[in-house]
Design an enzyme around this catalytic site. Structure first.
Site, short mmCIF file in Angstrom:
data_model
loop_
_atom_site.label_atom_id
_atom_site.label_comp_id
_atom_site.label_asym_id
_atom_site.label_seq_id
_atom_site.Cartn_x
_atom_site.Cartn_y
_atom_site.Cartn_z
N ARG A 153 3.23 7.27 11.50
CA ARG A 153 2.67 6.76 12.75
C ARG A 153 2.45 7.93 13.70
O ARG A 153 3.29 8.84 13.81
CB ARG A 153 3.61 5.75 13.42
CG ARG A 153 3.61 4.38 12.78
CD ARG A 153 2.24 3.67 12.85
NE ARG A 153 2.24 2.39 12.17
CZ ARG A 153 1.75 2.19 10.94
NH1 ARG A 153 1.23 3.18 10.24
NH2 ARG A 153 1.77 0.98 10.40
N GLN B 36 -5.14 3.60 18.42
CA GLN B 36 -6.13 3.45 17.36
C GLN B 36 -7.09 2.33 17.70
O GLN B 36 -6.60 1.25 18.03
CB GLN B 36 -5.44 3.17 16.03
CG GLN B 36 -4.69 4.37 15.54
CD GLN B 36 -4.19 4.28 14.11
OE1 GLN B 36 -3.62 5.21 13.60
NE2 GLN B 36 -4.38 3.16 13.45
N HIS C 281 -7.39 6.26 10.08
CA HIS C 281 -6.26 5.61 9.41
C HIS C 281 -6.76 4.85 8.16
O HIS C 281 -7.11 3.68 8.22
CB HIS C 281 -5.61 4.63 10.39
CG HIS C 281 -4.27 4.14 9.95
ND1 HIS C 281 -3.39 3.51 10.79
CD2 HIS C 281 -3.65 4.19 8.75
CE1 HIS C 281 -2.30 3.19 10.12
NE2 HIS C 281 -2.44 3.58 8.88
N ASN D 264 0.81 -1.22 0.00
CA ASN D 264 0.00 0.00 0.00
C ASN D 264 0.85 1.27 0.00
O ASN D 264 0.36 2.34 0.35
CB ASN D 264 -1.01 -0.02 1.16
CG ASN D 264 -0.34 -0.23 2.51
OD1 ASN D 264 0.88 -0.13 2.62
ND2 ASN D 264 -1.13 -0.52 3.53
P1 NDP Z 1 10.26 1.58 3.83
O1 NDP Z 1 10.85 0.53 4.69
O2 NDP Z 1 10.30 1.42 2.35
O3 NDP Z 1 10.93 2.99 4.15
C1 NDP Z 1 11.18 3.45 5.41
C2 NDP Z 1 12.34 4.39 5.32
O4 NDP Z 1 12.48 5.04 6.58
C3 NDP Z 1 13.66 3.70 5.02
O5 NDP Z 1 14.26 4.35 3.93
C4 NDP Z 1 14.42 3.91 6.31
O6 NDP Z 1 15.78 4.11 6.14
C5 NDP Z 1 13.86 5.20 6.79
N1 NDP Z 1 14.15 5.48 8.20
C6 NDP Z 1 14.09 4.66 9.25
N2 NDP Z 1 14.42 5.32 10.37
C7 NDP Z 1 14.72 6.58 10.01
C8 NDP Z 1 15.13 7.72 10.72
N3 NDP Z 1 15.35 7.66 12.03
N4 NDP Z 1 15.33 8.87 10.03
C9 NDP Z 1 15.15 8.91 8.69
N5 NDP Z 1 14.75 7.84 7.96
C10 NDP Z 1 14.53 6.70 8.62
O7 NDP Z 1 8.75 1.75 4.32
P2 NDP Z 1 7.52 2.45 3.59
O8 NDP Z 1 7.99 3.66 2.90
O9 NDP Z 1 6.73 1.46 2.82
O10 NDP Z 1 6.62 2.82 4.87
C11 NDP Z 1 7.11 3.75 5.83
C12 NDP Z 1 6.18 3.78 7.02
O11 NDP Z 1 4.93 4.32 6.63
C13 NDP Z 1 5.81 2.40 7.59
O12 NDP Z 1 6.79 1.93 8.49
C14 NDP Z 1 4.52 2.68 8.28
O13 NDP Z 1 4.77 3.13 9.61
C15 NDP Z 1 3.92 3.84 7.49
N6 NDP Z 1 2.79 3.37 6.66
C16 NDP Z 1 1.57 3.96 6.84
C17 NDP Z 1 0.48 3.52 6.17
C18 NDP Z 1 -0.85 4.19 6.31
O14 NDP Z 1 -1.86 3.60 5.95
N7 NDP Z 1 -0.90 5.40 6.81
C19 NDP Z 1 0.54 2.36 5.26
C20 NDP Z 1 1.89 1.90 5.04
C21 NDP Z 1 2.96 2.35 5.77
P3 NDP Z 1 16.81 2.99 5.69
O15 NDP Z 1 16.01 1.81 5.27
O16 NDP Z 1 17.50 3.71 4.57
O17 NDP Z 1 17.61 2.73 6.89
#
Ligand code: NDP
Length: 385
Positions: free
Chosen positions: A285, A314, A333, A147
């Site tokens: 989140r 939630q 959400h 998603n």
């Molecule tokens: P990904 O795993 O593709 O991306 C997450 C990114 O966050 C990675 O690039 C990671 O860095 C980076 N990251 C982690 N910690 C930090 C930090 N402290 N500072 C900066 N960057 C950081 O996940 P998605 O993009 O698919 O999803 C992200 C989040 O979105 C999910 O974890 C979820 O909480 C939320 N989400 C919400 C939804 C909704 O319905 N509202 C649905 C889907 C997701 P790296 O990997 O480079 O270390």
């Protein structure tokens, strides 16, 4: 044979099955980074149906029962007398969605003596205590990328909604007014603004790509830097952390997972670093933002608007201050559970279950915890306590 315990959100108050607005959803062949879409051996629902609520059962009942397993589906998830808590003791598999999460606390892990796998039907496993899963050698898996585009579209919608003052203007129409000045006294163009994302993973990068045609200046921070070609293609400015990025931005969007590094990252200190009148969009989140600091920043004008769809807890209680704070554009959400998204994460959940029951490896990109440690996507994007 296994007992599968699945927590889903409630059916529509207008009844189930709903009457659908459209007859089909587009077929998505693959994801932008080359990852393939979920590929279970079978599917017992038609993509586009509401499978995310209790009666939809993620389309899993026929498959599970045909293989001799038991499926219990409930939306009653809080407190010691809840159906979830009562059924947990002998469950082998727990499934829930971030939209209506079954919070898997250390106490609940303690209670679930048979538990082998916790599946997030969607993305984001922060409602599961990963340290407990690691300590007990329980697998945690989610449906990575299912998603991400759904959320990125919601982010772009919310940015435009806030900057252009869409929701308050719409309210004037419903009220029978034609109050143009009331609508436009807080309305701007996005063109020329500086927009920054905290994290440029699947969602963050998709947001950057979708914003590029709006002729904005794009910024990002992430733990790992994007490839040089992408930075050049999108003309991105990289910042080592959120604190150094936000002073440059007019709009900030949060797209990082919730883990110890990001919990309450957006607090009074962070808001005081921003330009007055910054817009903040958080579909990642709720707990990444300090709840009351958001309200203060909207009241004192540091934030011109806050929108998102993620809360804590939630479902959010009726008196949660984000429901009534000024200049908010909140939704429940929902961004990652459009009918289009459900089709993919329900299929991904089925794929994970088929692998689990048939003793085949679960795709690395779906793993968060496995073999007593962070694994796959979890090892890349999360940190344990
Ligand atoms: P990904 O795993 O593709 O991306 C997450 C990114 O966050 C990675 O690039 C990671 O860095 C980076 N990251 C982690 N910690 C930090 C930090 N402290 N500072 C900066 N960057 C950081 O996940 P998605 O993009 O698919 O999803 C992200 C989040 O979105 C999910 O974890 C979820 O909480 C939320 N989400 C919400 C939804 C909704 O319905 N509202 C649905 C889907 C997701 P790296 O990997 O480079 O270390």
């Amino acid at each position: 044979m296994a007992k599968v315990l699945c927590v889903l959100y409630e059916d529509p108050i207008t009844g189930f099955p709903p009457k659908y607005a459209r007859d089909t959803v587009p077929v998505i062949e693959g994801y932008a980074d080359g990852q393939s879409v979920p590929s279970p051996k079978g599917l017992d629902f038609t993509p586009g149906e509401l499978v995310g609520s209790v009666s939809g059962e993620l389309g899993l009942r026929k498959y599970l029962e045909a293989n001799g397993h038991t499926l219990v589906v409930t939306s009653d998830k809080e407190g010691p007398d809840s159906v979830f808590e009562r059924e947990l003791a002998d469950a082998d598999v727990v499934i829930s969605q971030p939209f209506w999460p079954a919070y898997m606390t250390p106490e609940r892990f303690e209670k679930a003596k048979n538990l082998q796998i916790v599946i997030t039907a969607g993305i984001g496993s922060d409602h599961t205590d990963l340290s407990s899963a690691i300590a007990r050698n329980i697998t945690v898996a989610e449906v990575t990328f299912s998603n991400s585009i759904s959320v990125s579209e919601h982010v772009v919608m919310m940015i435009l909604g806030l900057v252009r003052n869409y929701l308050p203007s719409h309210e004037w129409v419903v009220k029978g007014g034609w109050n143009i000045a009331d609508c436009v006294e807080r309305s701007y163009d996005l063109e020329g603004m500086h927009v920054g994302t905290v994290a440029a993973g699947r969602i963050g990068l998709a947001v950057l790509r979708r914003l590029k045609p709006f002729d904005v200046h794009l910024h990002y921070t992430d733990r790992h830097r994007l490839p040089k070609e992408i930075e050049e293609e999108l003309n991105l400015t990289f910042h080592p952390d959120a604190a150094s990025m936000v002073p440059e931005c007019d709009v900030v969007t949060i797209n990082a997972p919730l883990h110890p590094e990001t919990e309450h990252l957006f607090n009074d200190d962070m808001f005081n670093r921003m330009k007055r009148g910054t817009y903040l969009i958080n579909t990642a989140r709720g707990k990444i933002c300090d709840r009351d600091a958001v309200v203060r920043a909207l009241e004192n004008g540091q934030l011109a608007g806050y929108a998102g769809d993620v809360w804590y807890p939630q479902p959010a209680p009726a008196d949660h201050p984000w429901r009534t704070m000024p200049h908010e554009g909140m939704t429940p959400h929902i961004s990652g559970t459009s009918l289009s998204a459900q089709a993919r994460y329900a299929a991904g959940t089925r794929e994970i279950l088929e692998c689990f029951f048939e003793g085949r490896p679960i795709r690395d990109e779906y793993l968060i915890v496995d073999g007593g440690g962070l694994a796959g996507t979890g090892a890349h994007s999360y940190s344990a306590k």
